[in-house]
Design an enzyme around this catalytic site. Structure first.
Site, mmCIF file in Angstrom:
data_model
loop_
_atom_site.group_PDB
_atom_site.id
_atom_site.type_symbol
_atom_site.label_atom_id
_atom_site.label_comp_id
_atom_site.label_asym_id
_atom_site.label_seq_id
_atom_site.Cartn_x
_atom_site.Cartn_y
_atom_site.Cartn_z
ATOM 1 N N ARG A 1 0.819 -1.213 0.000
ATOM 2 C CA ARG A 1 0.000 0.000 0.000
ATOM 3 C C ARG A 1 0.852 1.262 0.000
ATOM 4 O O ARG A 1 0.375 2.319 -0.376
ATOM 5 C CB ARG A 1 -0.911 0.015 1.229
ATOM 6 C CG ARG A 1 -2.133 -0.874 1.128
ATOM 7 C CD ARG A 1 -3.169 -0.476 2.164
ATOM 8 N NE ARG A 1 -4.288 -1.399 2.173
ATOM 9 C CZ ARG A 1 -4.484 -2.322 3.120
ATOM 10 N NH1 ARG A 1 -3.634 -2.422 4.120
ATOM 11 N NH2 ARG A 1 -5.521 -3.122 3.064
ATOM 12 N N THR B 1 -10.681 3.144 -5.769
ATOM 13 C CA THR B 1 -11.486 1.940 -5.546
ATOM 14 C C THR B 1 -10.643 0.711 -5.236
ATOM 15 O O THR B 1 -11.092 -0.191 -4.526
ATOM 16 C CB THR B 1 -12.354 1.665 -6.799
ATOM 17 O OG1 THR B 1 -13.171 2.810 -7.047
ATOM 18 C CG2 THR B 1 -13.238 0.457 -6.604
ATOM 19 N N VAL B 2 -9.419 0.653 -5.754
ATOM 20 C CA VAL B 2 -8.576 -0.527 -5.577
ATOM 21 C C VAL B 2 -8.341 -0.786 -4.084
ATOM 22 O O VAL B 2 -8.150 0.139 -3.300
ATOM 23 C CB VAL B 2 -7.233 -0.341 -6.306
ATOM 24 C CG1 VAL B 2 -6.279 -1.479 -5.973
ATOM 25 C CG2 VAL B 2 -7.460 -0.284 -7.809
ATOM 26 N N GLU B 3 -8.328 -2.054 -3.712
ATOM 27 C CA GLU B 3 -8.152 -2.506 -2.322
ATOM 28 C C GLU B 3 -9.305 -2.062 -1.427
ATOM 29 O O GLU B 3 -9.153 -1.930 -0.216
ATOM 30 C CB GLU B 3 -6.825 -2.010 -1.732
ATOM 31 C CG GLU B 3 -5.608 -2.611 -2.391
ATOM 32 C CD GLU B 3 -4.315 -2.167 -1.755
ATOM 33 O OE1 GLU B 3 -4.370 -1.576 -0.655
ATOM 34 O OE2 GLU B 3 -3.269 -2.386 -2.340
ATOM 35 N N GLY B 4 -10.452 -1.792 -1.989
ATOM 36 C CA GLY B 4 -11.606 -1.386 -1.198
ATOM 37 C C GLY B 4 -11.840 0.099 -1.295
ATOM 38 O O GLY B 4 -10.914 0.894 -1.421
#
Length: 824
Positions: free
Chosen positions: A375, A496-499
């Site tokens: 991340r 949006t990626v990873e929630g």
């Protein structure tokens, strides 16, 4: 005065976090002196002695433990919510770094300043200056996004040949073995040219088969797969998200059953898998699938008593029977390869589990441990690259674009937007580079990585919006000349990626941070769960007493620093930024106090109050980002020219921290506690102000001229001058503006205003000015060249309708009139 002095001594002891025993002895001495020589009434003296007796009682371990701690621990254990193994793994993932200091209420700044600055090795710099630069030169983003919806074959070949997919794979396996900072810098530069290419490259270097194999694979798995991944013989993807679980990765419905079956003509013990995944980047072209699933062993074929192992990660070749793959999603005109993967009764051997059968059920731990690293790099780097490019382009555009006879960069409304673009881009780059450097120093900062994912992707949205506003029609008309549109469209993808970021903010930053980074909360929870009751009691006693003193200290520190504007708090002796260090100290104490009060009064209910936890997450994020800005300023050698941006960034972030604390108190459900907290946190009201317009104008101007600041902010992005690189062409036009603008002004003042020049457009004005001797031939040539380059840059593309329709034969331009009217 005696009583005021006694209170001052107590506050000093709390502020300095003096131990309970030493505080008791010093206060006892003060109370004795006050009793003998002061003039207080019994209504004052008696409460003071009672307070002293309570403190003395608390210093007697046996009495305190038996009469207070043991009964409270019984109540605490009943209140303590159950914690699943997945939650425990998530809390244990990564390390506590600077986030822990901000939770402490008294950050130790030297720890941050002593952290090594990010550095590239000669090999890493050569890769960025060589293959990365060449790759950027090869990219035709319009061709990729509009015509092909894919990278051209020569780009795929170049990426594989130069091992862009193998930056995190060790050299012993044929990879590049780059540092985290080098990995980030490569992505920043590519993202400044194409979001599609940077997304394609970041996935194999982020959470996926390469990273999981490196950390958890068996030696046989590493020896076989890592060289193939490094050479590009295998293209990996990682299938985690599904339509039912979504962001709740811990609740995967995909099942793998340990059973007997036939594989390659022989009967073995293996796993029969059924799964349904979506949003899987590189899936349509992947040859090796990393898969997360729930492992069950109903017949206990793995040899233990366990039947439900939980989340497990495996590697599965694409051509395995039962796998359906190849269709694509189409994410907002950023057509990196992304699509669904479905598997029905897919039978694979046990050695497909990453790490072998002994790692069955360890998948969730593997994922959260590596997410705490990934991340920090992929999404922050891609977002930073796009934002730095937008800042660089917008600065030049504001200078060369004229409206109402002035450069639009002179308009205060445009300067306001430009200040945000520049200031927010600086924040993003500072947070990215400093946090990534901590990875190379051995840290695995779990909460900071989440702060970066949420905040940098959100800041990139603001930068993209402002850049589009500044450049107007130039930004919205897509085509080969448009250098903003695709980056603008790609922003929600990163968010949006990873929630969704909504969950990242409200559940992860503060929810994980409040337990993991708090100096006592996790200790208390672990002590309460300790099966050794006596040891648990001792540990709980130590943690709880420390927690009480910690809360009292932060209350005192908060009110003292709020009243004094933190002018006396300890900070590094750096005159130009000292006040910002002090302000962070103040907000750190207020944040720590507010956190403890919220957990005390709301308990587990705080988890459901997502708007409150989201505001506290914003306070933590603002302090963290401001700290990164100050450290980045130090890492770059305290460049005085950058100081206005540093001041703007810190003021913007700390003002946001103040306003979010205010919003937290305004909406706190327990109004008595809210009033108490407000008295401690804002005894003088809200006294912090956002950046001034004058400061904003200074920040904007630093990017609209050929300054060292502009040059430093562009170091990481692709600015090479070439026919198809808008950033290089804009910089060229900006460099010509210094010579051209005085000549334009001369024509306007001495020619147009006097009536000697009457033409309405610049090319004719130049010719008239040349005829009457206002400019020389050489000066006229400068103006002609400048005007030509400006017009090439501000012009937008237009198309034959057939070039824009997927069905050219059905476009209005080719339809007979009667058919066109009928279709309408």
């Amino acid at each position: 005065m005696w009583l005021a002095g006694l209170i001052a001594v107590g506050c000093y002891l709390a502020y300095q976090r003096v131990s309970l025993l030493m505080s008791t002895l010093l206060l006892a001495l003060c109370v004795v002196i006050y009793t003998l020589f002061g003039h207080g009434t019994l209504f004052i003296v008696i409460p003071l002695w009672l307070m002293l007796l309570v403190m003395a009682f608390l210093n007697v371990d046996v009495l305190r433990t038996r009469l207070i701690i043991r009964p409270f621990l019984r109540v605490y254990r009943r209140m303590l919510p159950t914690m699943s193994s997945t939650e425990a793994d998530a809390l244990a993932a990564g390390t506590v770094w600077w986030d822990g200091e901000l939770f402490s209420g008294a950050p130790r700044w030297q720890k941050l300043l002593d952290a090594p600055a990010p550095r590239l090795t000669a090999e890493e710099q050569a890769f960025i200056d060589g293959p990365t630069e060449t790759l950027c030169r090869m990219i035709d983003d319009w061709d990729i996004t509009h015509r092909r919806a894919d990278l051209p074959p020569e780009l795929w070949s170049f990426i594989k040949e130069h091992r862009f997919f193998a930056m995190i794979i060790g050299k012993q396996y044929g990879g590049l073995g780059f540092s985290a900072y080098a990995h980030s810098c490569v992505l920043v530069k590519i993202a400044s040219k194409s979001a599609t290419v940077s997304s394609t490259i970041c996935v194999p270097n982020s959470l996926g088969p390469g990273e999981l194999l490196t950390h958890y694979g068996t030696q046989d798995q590493k020896n076989y797969y890592l060289p193939r991944l490094a050479r590009g013989e295998d293209i990996p993807c990682f299938a985690l998200t599904g339509p039912r679980a979504g962001s709740d990765a811990a609740s995967l419905p995909d099942i793998g059953i340990v059973c007997r079956g036939f594989y390659e003509g022989r009967e073995i013990v293996g796993i029969k898998l059924s799964f349904n995944k979506r949003y899987i980047t590189l899936a349509p072209v992947a040859s090796l699938i990393g898969l997360a699933f729930q492992l069950r062993d109903p017949d206990k074929l793995l040899g233990g008593d366990q039947t439900d192992y939980g989340i497990t990660c495996a590697l599965i070749p694409r051509n395995t029977a039962g796998i359906r793959i190849g269709r694509r999603h189409f994410p907002l005109n950023t057509p990196f390869q992304n699509g669904p993967i479905v598997g029905t009764d897919v039978f694979v051997p046990l050695d497909c589990i990453i790490g072998g059968a002994k790692m069955a059920g360890q998948g969730w731990r593997m994922l959260v441990e590596q997410l705490s690293v990934g991340r920090c790099i992929s999404l922050p780097s891609n977002s930073t690259g796009a934002s730095l490019a937008a800042a660089y382009a917008s600065g030049a555009y504001c200078r060369i674009r004229r409206q109402f006879n002035v450069s639009i960069g002179q308009m205060e409304g445009v300067q306001e937007a430009m200040a945000r673009i520049v200031g927010l881009s600086y924040i993003m780059n500072a947070a990215r580079s400093v946090t990534v450097a901590s990875l190379d120093a051995g840290e695995r900062p779990a909460v900071p990585s989440t702060i970066l994912k949420y905040n940098i992707t959100e800041l990139s949205r603001k930068v993209a919006n402002d850049a589009m506003d500044v450049q107007g029609g130039k930004g919205i008309c897509l085509g080969p000349k448009n250098y903003l549109g695709r980056a603008y469209q790609s922003v929600p993808i990163a968010i949006t990626v990873e929630g969704a970021n909504i969950l990242t903010r409200t559940l992860m930053i503060f929810g994980q941070g409040a337990i993991r980074c708090h100096p006592y909360v996790l200790q208390e929870m672990n002590a309460a769960r300790n099966k050794d009751k006596e040891q648990g009691l001792r540990d709980f006693d130590e943690a709880l007493m420390g927690h009480i003193g910690f809360t009292i200290s932060n209350a005192v520190r908060s009110i003292v620093m709020a009243l004094s504007f933190a002018r006396f708090s300890n900070t590094p002796d750096i005159p130009e930024t000292k006040r910002y260090f002090q302000h962070i100290n103040r907000f750190s104490a207020s944040f720590a106090f507010a956190t403890d009060m919220a957990m005390l009064s709301l308990g587990g209910y705080l988890k459901k109050k997502e708007t409150l936890s989201g505001r506290l997450a914003d306070v933590l994020s603002s302090m963290y980002l401001a700290s990164m800005v100050l450290k980045h300023y130090e890492n770059q050698g305290r460049q005085q020219a950058d100081l206005p941006i540093v001041e703007w960034a810190c003021r913007h972030l700390l003002y946001q921290a103040q306003e979010q604390l205010h919003g937290f108190l305004r909406n706190f459900p327990n109004r008595f506690m809210a009033g108490l907290m407000r008295a401690v946190i804002f005894p003088r009201g809200r006294t912090y102000f956002a950046p001034s317009d004058v400061l904003g104008a200074s920040v904007a101007n630093s990017m609209m001229a050929l300054t060292e600041t502009r040059k430093r902010m562009a170091n990481a992005i692709y600015t090479t001058l070439e026919p198809h690189n808008a950033l290089g062409l804009l910089q060229q036009a900006l460099s010509l503006s210094d010579a051209a603008e005085p000549l334009e002004r001369r024509i306007r003042v001495e020619g147009i205003k006097t009536g000697r020049v009457t033409a309405l457009n610049l090319p004719q004005q130049i010719e008239e000015a040349l005829e009457i001797g206002l400019v020389t031939e050489a000066e006229a040539n400068v103006l002609r060249e400048y005007d030509q380059k400006v017009m090439e840059l501000i012009n937008v593309d237009d198309f034959d309708p057939r070039d824009l329709s997927p069905h050219p034969e059905q476009t209005a331009a080719n339809m007979p009139l009667d058919e066109l009217l009928k279709s309408l």
